[in-house]
Write an enzyme that holds these catalytic residues in place. Structure first.
Site, PDB file in Angstrom:
ATOM      1  N   LYS A 132     -26.086   8.163 -34.567  1.00  0.00           N
ATOM      2  CA  LYS A 132     -24.908   8.672 -35.270  1.00  0.00           C
ATOM      3  C   LYS A 132     -25.311   9.435 -36.538  1.00  0.00           C
ATOM      4  O   LYS A 132     -26.479   9.404 -36.948  1.00  0.00           O
ATOM      5  CB  LYS A 132     -23.986   7.492 -35.570  1.00  0.00           C
ATOM      6  CG  LYS A 132     -23.473   6.769 -34.306  1.00  0.00           C
ATOM      7  CD  LYS A 132     -22.537   5.614 -34.683  1.00  0.00           C
ATOM      8  CE  LYS A 132     -21.998   4.902 -33.452  1.00  0.00           C
ATOM      9  NZ  LYS A 132     -20.987   3.855 -33.841  1.00  0.00           N
TER      10      LYS A 132
ATOM     11  N   TYR B  85     -13.972   7.987 -28.142  1.00  0.00           N
ATOM     12  CA  TYR B  85     -13.446   6.732 -28.683  1.00  0.00           C
ATOM     13  C   TYR B  85     -11.959   6.549 -28.374  1.00  0.00           C
ATOM     14  O   TYR B  85     -11.263   5.833 -29.096  1.00  0.00           O
ATOM     15  CB  TYR B  85     -13.707   6.663 -30.191  1.00  0.00           C
ATOM     16  CG  TYR B  85     -15.156   6.364 -30.533  1.00  0.00           C
ATOM     17  CD1 TYR B  85     -15.783   5.208 -30.040  1.00  0.00           C
ATOM     18  CD2 TYR B  85     -15.899   7.204 -31.347  1.00  0.00           C
ATOM     19  CE1 TYR B  85     -17.103   4.920 -30.345  1.00  0.00           C
ATOM     20  CE2 TYR B  85     -17.233   6.924 -31.661  1.00  0.00           C
ATOM     21  CZ  TYR B  85     -17.820   5.774 -31.155  1.00  0.00           C
ATOM     22  OH  TYR B  85     -19.130   5.490 -31.471  1.00  0.00           O
TER      23      TYR B  85
ATOM     24  N   ASN C 258     -22.807   2.447 -38.450  1.00  0.00           N
ATOM     25  CA  ASN C 258     -23.742   1.470 -37.863  1.00  0.00           C
ATOM     26  C   ASN C 258     -24.814   2.134 -36.995  1.00  0.00           C
ATOM     27  O   ASN C 258     -25.364   1.520 -36.095  1.00  0.00           O
ATOM     28  CB  ASN C 258     -22.963   0.403 -37.103  1.00  0.00           C
ATOM     29  CG  ASN C 258     -22.112   0.994 -35.991  1.00  0.00           C
ATOM     30  OD1 ASN C 258     -22.151   2.196 -35.750  1.00  0.00           O
ATOM     31  ND2 ASN C 258     -21.362   0.169 -35.318  1.00  0.00           N
TER      32      ASN C 258
ATOM     33  N   HIS D  95     -24.800   4.322 -31.092  1.00  0.00           N
ATOM     34  CA  HIS D  95     -23.852   4.004 -30.017  1.00  0.00           C
ATOM     35  C   HIS D  95     -24.660   3.813 -28.740  1.00  0.00           C
ATOM     36  O   HIS D  95     -25.664   4.498 -28.534  1.00  0.00           O
ATOM     37  CB  HIS D  95     -22.866   5.164 -29.803  1.00  0.00           C
ATOM     38  CG  HIS D  95     -22.138   5.050 -28.486  1.00  0.00           C
ATOM     39  ND1 HIS D  95     -21.004   4.289 -28.350  1.00  0.00           N
ATOM     40  CD2 HIS D  95     -22.437   5.551 -27.253  1.00  0.00           C
ATOM     41  CE1 HIS D  95     -20.621   4.338 -27.064  1.00  0.00           C
ATOM     42  NE2 HIS D  95     -21.470   5.095 -26.386  1.00  0.00           N
TER      43      HIS D  95
ATOM     44  N   GLU E 183     -20.031   8.578 -19.831  1.00  0.00           N
ATOM     45  CA  GLU E 183     -20.617   9.108 -21.074  1.00  0.00           C
ATOM     46  C   GLU E 183     -21.809  10.031 -20.778  1.00  0.00           C
ATOM     47  O   GLU E 183     -22.016  11.029 -21.485  1.00  0.00           O
ATOM     48  CB  GLU E 183     -21.033   7.941 -21.980  1.00  0.00           C
ATOM     49  CG  GLU E 183     -19.795   7.186 -22.493  1.00  0.00           C
ATOM     50  CD  GLU E 183     -20.121   5.934 -23.314  1.00  0.00           C
ATOM     51  OE1 GLU E 183     -21.314   5.584 -23.465  1.00  0.00           O
ATOM     52  OE2 GLU E 183     -19.160   5.316 -23.818  1.00  0.00           O
TER      53      GLU E 183
HETATM   54  N1  UDP Z   1     -15.805   0.426 -35.728  1.00  0.00           N
HETATM   55  C1  UDP Z   1     -15.253   0.383 -36.998  1.00  0.00           C
HETATM   56  N2  UDP Z   1     -14.577  -0.753 -37.384  1.00  0.00           N
HETATM   57  C2  UDP Z   1     -14.411  -1.819 -36.573  1.00  0.00           C
HETATM   58  C3  UDP Z   1     -14.955  -1.759 -35.268  1.00  0.00           C
HETATM   59  C4  UDP Z   1     -15.636  -0.613 -34.872  1.00  0.00           C
HETATM   60  O1  UDP Z   1     -15.368   1.343 -37.761  1.00  0.00           O
HETATM   61  O2  UDP Z   1     -13.797  -2.815 -36.993  1.00  0.00           O
HETATM   62  C5  UDP Z   1     -16.534   1.631 -35.294  1.00  0.00           C
HETATM   63  C6  UDP Z   1     -18.063   1.425 -35.266  1.00  0.00           C
HETATM   64  O3  UDP Z   1     -18.699   2.638 -35.641  1.00  0.00           O
HETATM   65  C7  UDP Z   1     -18.284   1.115 -33.806  1.00  0.00           C
HETATM   66  C8  UDP Z   1     -17.292   2.064 -33.137  1.00  0.00           C
HETATM   67  O4  UDP Z   1     -16.142   1.988 -33.986  1.00  0.00           O
HETATM   68  O5  UDP Z   1     -19.615   1.326 -33.411  1.00  0.00           O
HETATM   69  C9  UDP Z   1     -16.903   1.707 -31.723  1.00  0.00           C
HETATM   70  O6  UDP Z   1     -16.402   0.389 -31.700  1.00  0.00           O
HETATM   71  P1  UDP Z   1     -16.791  -0.592 -30.529  1.00  0.00           P
HETATM   72  O7  UDP Z   1     -15.903  -1.786 -30.643  1.00  0.00           O
HETATM   73  O8  UDP Z   1     -16.822   0.134 -29.231  1.00  0.00           O
HETATM   74  O9  UDP Z   1     -18.286  -1.053 -30.949  1.00  0.00           O
HETATM   75  P2  UDP Z   1     -19.732  -0.695 -30.339  1.00  0.00           P
HETATM   76  O10 UDP Z   1     -19.561  -0.573 -28.848  1.00  0.00           O
HETATM   77  O11 UDP Z   1     -20.186   0.571 -30.979  1.00  0.00           O
HETATM   78  O12 UDP Z   1     -20.611  -1.858 -30.721  1.00  0.00           O
HETATM   79 MG    MG Z   2     -18.195   0.516 -27.746  1.00  0.00          MG
END
Ligand code: UDP
Ligand code: MG
Length: 132
Positions: A9, A49, A112, A115, A126
């Site tokens: 990212k 997303y 974070n 992805h 994807e």
């Molecule tokens: N995210 C966020 N706040 C939250 C949860 C997720 O900003 O409370 C963001 C974070 O960058 C995350 C992305 O949204 O990686 C996608 O969320 P997901 O639940 O799919 O998590 P991931 O699969 O990336 O672990």
């Molecule tokens: Mg996810």
């Protein structure tokens, strides 16, 4: 063999962690099949997303993901999808344990660093989205 889609990212690129993140995947003997740097458009970030569009953090998430270049990786290996998810660490910053990419480098649940696809169905979608 399984294939999965990884995105380093914008914060990963800004913080110059691309090499260290890729090194972890190579150390785990995952194969880089394809790789490129690019900037996500608003439309693609919203599509990527879409499952989170009702969440309060969605506008912030899209702004973050489009804020600078990212690196797209198509990785291949045995059980690559669950393996790479494990290497990323938990989404919640406080639950991402040391030894994982997020656990070692991230200090925010939004910013974070990485992805990765979370299922074979999503990996197929994807990979098609970003590698055509
Ligand atoms: N995210 C966020 N706040 C939250 C949860 C997720 O900003 O409370 C963001 C974070 O960058 C995350 C992305 O949204 O990686 C996608 O969320 P997901 O639940 O799919 O998590 P991931 O699969 O990336 O672990
Ligand atoms: Mg996810």
């Amino acid at each position: 063999m399984e294939q999965t889609l990884v995105i380093i990212k914008p914060d990963g690129v800004r913080r110059k962690l691309v090499g260290r993140i890729i090194q972890r995947f190579e150390e785990k003997n995952l194969t880089i099949k394809e790789m490129y740097q690019g900037v996500m458009t608003d439309k693609i970030a919203q599509e990527h997303y879409a499952h989170l569009k009702e969440k309060p953090f969605f506008p912030n998430l899209v702004a973050y993901m489009t804020s600078g270049p990212v690196v797209f990786l198509l990785l291949e290996g045995a059980d690559a999808i669950p393996l790479v998810r494990q290497m990323l660490g938990a989404t919640n910053v406080l639950q991402a344990v040391p030894g994982t990419i997020r656990g070692d480098f991230a200090c925010s649940t939004t910013e974070n660093l990485v992805h990765a696809s979370d299922s074979p169905e999503n990996a197929a979608i994807e990979i098609q989205r970003f590698f055509g």
